[in-house]
Design a protein around this motif. Structure first.
Motif, PDB file in Angstrom:
ATOM      1  N   ALA A 133       0.834  -1.207   0.000  1.00  0.00           N
ATOM      2  CA  ALA A 133       0.000   0.000   0.000  1.00  0.00           C
ATOM      3  C   ALA A 133       0.866   1.253   0.000  1.00  0.00           C
ATOM      4  CB  ALA A 133      -0.920  -0.013   1.227  1.00  0.00           C
ATOM      5  N   TRP A 134       1.954   1.216   0.785  1.00  0.00           N
ATOM      6  CA  TRP A 134       2.854   2.379   0.811  1.00  0.00           C
ATOM      7  C   TRP A 134       3.499   2.599  -0.560  1.00  0.00           C
ATOM      8  CZ3 TRP A 134       7.987   2.528  -0.459  1.00  0.00           C
ATOM      9  CH2 TRP A 134       8.638   3.746  -0.231  1.00  0.00           C
ATOM     10  N   GLU A 135       3.983   1.519  -1.179  1.00  0.00           N
ATOM     11  CA  GLU A 135       4.654   1.645  -2.472  1.00  0.00           C
ATOM     12  C   GLU A 135       3.699   2.217  -3.523  1.00  0.00           C
ATOM     13  OE1 GLU A 135       7.729  -1.068  -4.997  1.00  0.00           O
ATOM     14  OE2 GLU A 135       5.822  -1.997  -4.447  1.00  0.00           O
ATOM     15  N   ARG A 136       2.444   1.781  -3.501  1.00  0.00           N
ATOM     16  CA  ARG A 136       1.471   2.270  -4.476  1.00  0.00           C
ATOM     17  C   ARG A 136       1.221   3.770  -4.282  1.00  0.00           C
ATOM     18  NH1 ARG A 136      -1.773  -1.322  -3.557  1.00  0.00           N
ATOM     19  NH2 ARG A 136      -3.158  -0.315  -2.040  1.00  0.00           N
ATOM     20  N   CYS A 137       0.974   4.181  -3.040  1.00  0.00           N
ATOM     21  CA  CYS A 137       0.713   5.603  -2.768  1.00  0.00           C
ATOM     22  C   CYS A 137       1.956   6.452  -3.014  1.00  0.00           C
ATOM     23  CB  CYS A 137       0.236   5.778  -1.328  1.00  0.00           C
ATOM     24  SG  CYS A 137      -1.377   5.086  -0.967  1.00  0.00           S
ATOM     25  N   ASN A 138       3.120   5.963  -2.605  1.00  0.00           N
ATOM     26  CA  ASN A 138       4.366   6.703  -2.808  1.00  0.00           C
ATOM     27  C   ASN A 138       4.619   6.955  -4.284  1.00  0.00           C
ATOM     28  OD1 ASN A 138       7.270   7.556  -1.947  1.00  0.00           O
ATOM     29  ND2 ASN A 138       7.599   5.912  -3.424  1.00  0.00           N
ATOM     30  N   ASN A 139       4.422   5.938  -5.107  1.00  0.00           N
ATOM     31  CA  ASN A 139       4.658   6.092  -6.545  1.00  0.00           C
ATOM     32  C   ASN A 139       3.636   7.023  -7.190  1.00  0.00           C
ATOM     33  OD1 ASN A 139       6.878   4.420  -6.456  1.00  0.00           O
ATOM     34  ND2 ASN A 139       5.736   2.579  -7.034  1.00  0.00           N
ATOM     35  N   ILE A 140       2.408   6.995  -6.687  1.00  0.00           N
ATOM     36  CA  ILE A 140       1.395   7.921  -7.193  1.00  0.00           C
ATOM     37  C   ILE A 140       1.809   9.362  -6.913  1.00  0.00           C
ATOM     38  CG2 ILE A 140      -0.917   8.802  -6.714  1.00  0.00           C
ATOM     39  CD1 ILE A 140      -1.185   6.577  -8.561  1.00  0.00           C
ATOM     40  N   VAL A 141       2.191   9.648  -5.659  1.00  0.00           N
ATOM     41  CA  VAL A 141       2.582  11.008  -5.276  1.00  0.00           C
ATOM     42  C   VAL A 141       3.844  11.436  -6.031  1.00  0.00           C
ATOM     43  CG1 VAL A 141       3.317  12.484  -3.358  1.00  0.00           C
ATOM     44  CG2 VAL A 141       1.487  10.806  -3.009  1.00  0.00           C
ATOM     45  N   ALA A 142       4.809  10.529  -6.156  1.00  0.00           N
ATOM     46  CA  ALA A 142       6.034  10.848  -6.906  1.00  0.00           C
ATOM     47  C   ALA A 142       5.710  11.169  -8.361  1.00  0.00           C
ATOM     48  CB  ALA A 142       7.018   9.689  -6.814  1.00  0.00           C
ATOM     49  N   SER A 143       4.779  10.437  -8.947  1.00  0.00           N
ATOM     50  CA  SER A 143       4.380  10.702 -10.332  1.00  0.00           C
ATOM     51  C   SER A 143       3.727  12.071 -10.465  1.00  0.00           C
ATOM     52  CB  SER A 143       3.418   9.617 -10.811  1.00  0.00           C
ATOM     53  OG  SER A 143       4.024   8.341 -10.794  1.00  0.00           O
ATOM     54  N   TRP A 144       2.893  12.428  -9.504  1.00  0.00           N
ATOM     55  CA  TRP A 144       2.250  13.757  -9.533  1.00  0.00           C
ATOM     56  C   TRP A 144       3.292  14.863  -9.472  1.00  0.00           C
ATOM     57  CZ3 TRP A 144      -1.981  12.418  -5.362  1.00  0.00           C
ATOM     58  CH2 TRP A 144      -2.965  11.633  -5.967  1.00  0.00           C
ATOM     59  N   ILE A 145       4.288  14.689  -8.607  1.00  0.00           N
ATOM     60  CA  ILE A 145       5.323  15.712  -8.466  1.00  0.00           C
ATOM     61  C   ILE A 145       6.123  15.832  -9.759  1.00  0.00           C
ATOM     62  CG2 ILE A 145       7.430  16.340  -7.248  1.00  0.00           C
ATOM     63  CD1 ILE A 145       6.294  15.011  -4.761  1.00  0.00           C
ATOM     64  N   ILE A 146       6.550  14.705 -10.301  1.00  0.00           N
ATOM     65  CA  ILE A 146       7.383  14.724 -11.507  1.00  0.00           C
ATOM     66  C   ILE A 146       6.629  15.319 -12.694  1.00  0.00           C
ATOM     67  CG2 ILE A 146       8.550  13.245 -13.203  1.00  0.00           C
ATOM     68  CD1 ILE A 146       9.323  11.409 -10.885  1.00  0.00           C
ATOM     69  N   ARG A 147       5.330  15.044 -12.801  1.00  0.00           N
ATOM     70  CA  ARG A 147       4.542  15.592 -13.904  1.00  0.00           C
ATOM     71  C   ARG A 147       4.392  17.109 -13.795  1.00  0.00           C
ATOM     72  NH1 ARG A 147       1.735  12.670 -17.481  1.00  0.00           N
ATOM     73  NH2 ARG A 147       0.304  14.408 -17.813  1.00  0.00           N
ATOM     74  N   SER A 148       4.600  17.648 -12.599  1.00  0.00           N
ATOM     75  CA  SER A 148       4.459  19.088 -12.410  1.00  0.00           C
ATOM     76  C   SER A 148       5.783  19.831 -12.571  1.00  0.00           C
ATOM     77  CB  SER A 148       3.888  19.381 -11.020  1.00  0.00           C
ATOM     78  OG  SER A 148       4.825  19.059 -10.008  1.00  0.00           O
ATOM     79  N   LEU A 149       6.842  19.113 -12.963  1.00  0.00           N
ATOM     80  CA  LEU A 149       8.162  19.723 -13.137  1.00  0.00           C
ATOM     81  C   LEU A 149       8.463  19.904 -14.617  1.00  0.00           C
ATOM     82  CD1 LEU A 149      10.134  17.468 -10.603  1.00  0.00           C
ATOM     83  CD2 LEU A 149       9.094  19.699 -10.139  1.00  0.00           C
TER      84      LEU A 149
END
Length: 263
Positions: free
Chosen positions: A119-135
């Motif tokens: 569950a942590w890995e799934r949420c962590n990767n989602i948040v990381a993807s959101w951040i990277i898409r905003s850069l």
């Protein structure tokens, strides 16, 4: 269940106050009952977020519409707008209840705790993807191989918040140079307010925390009041000449209003 004994320093003390005396041969002679095994320490830090992915108010919960393709902020972070971007991104992640993944409140669980780790890995990767898409593409590639969203967030902060000293000087110059010109009063006021708000983030106002106001606290209040007067005077000076009469009337008021009231 056996009750854990209270401790003094690092040495357990039996609850029945029985004292263990050293035997003549140097081995301790137990006069009480056999000591039970020490209770294992809990593996979770009491300050960490609880694990409940089925609860919609829990950071581990993911809505069906939350996917890596979401764009949470309307503009990319290119390095020059870090503080504006960080503010907007924090607000967006707060709405998604995911700020715990960037501020360290949720840490990577051990892999043997499979359900929690997945569950942590799934949420962590989602948040990381959101951040990277905003850069911007260049900055996005530079953080692509950082494993955690918390690590990405801290890396960006270390790299781009260091320009604060120069940005503060730039903001001050812009504040003094902004004039209303042909802009509407609302546009002119908004430009100045944006500059002051960004400056307050980079160089926050100081407050006195003493229960009874001390002399230093009074001086701090005077400095903060002077800052508010600076905002008012700079705003009034930059007004179009058609507001000359209104500006003169405002300057005659006692006490002087705050810049929001003057606007």
């Amino acid at each position: 269940m056996a009750t854990a004994w209270p401790t003094i320093g690092n040495h357990p003390v039996p609850a029945n106050n029985t004292t263990s005396l050293p035997a003549p041969g140097g081995n301790p002679m137990n006069t009480g009952a056999a000591q039970p095994p020490a209770r294992a320490a809990t593996s979770l830090n009491s300050t960490e977020v609880s694990f409940n992915p089925q609860n919609q108010s829990n950071p581990y919960y993911l809505h069906i519409n939350e996917n890596p393709a979401l764009e949470l902020v309307p503009f990319p972070m290119d390095g020059s707008n870090y503080h504006t971007w960080a503010r907007a991104m924090t607000m967006a992640l707060s709405c998604k209840n995911k700020t715990a993944f960037i501020n360290g409140a949720i840490r990577k669980p051990p892999e043997d705790d499979l359900e929690r780790y997945m569950a942590w890995e799934r949420c962590n990767n989602i948040v990381a993807s959101w951040i990277i898409r905003s850069l911007s593409p260049t900055i996005g590639r530079s953080v692509l191989w950082i494993d955690t969203a918390h690590g990405i967030w801290n890396d960006l902060k270390r790299r781009f918040s260091k320009q604060d000293l120069f940005r503060i000087a730039e903001i001050k110059c812009e504040i003094y140079q902004i004039k209303q010109g042909d802009n509407s009063l609302n546009e002119y006021f908004t430009k100045q307010k944006l500059m002051w708000d960004e400056l307050s983030i980079l160089r926050p106002m100081v407050y006195c925390d003493c229960a009874v106001k001390c002399n230093c606290g009074k001086k701090i209040d005077d400095l903060n009041e002077q800052l508010e007067m600076d905002k008012l005077s700079i705003f009034l000076i930059g007004l179009h000449e058609r507001y000359t009469w209104a500006r003169n009337q405002i300057m005659l008021l006692r006490p002087l209003p705050e810049v929001n009231e003057a606007y």
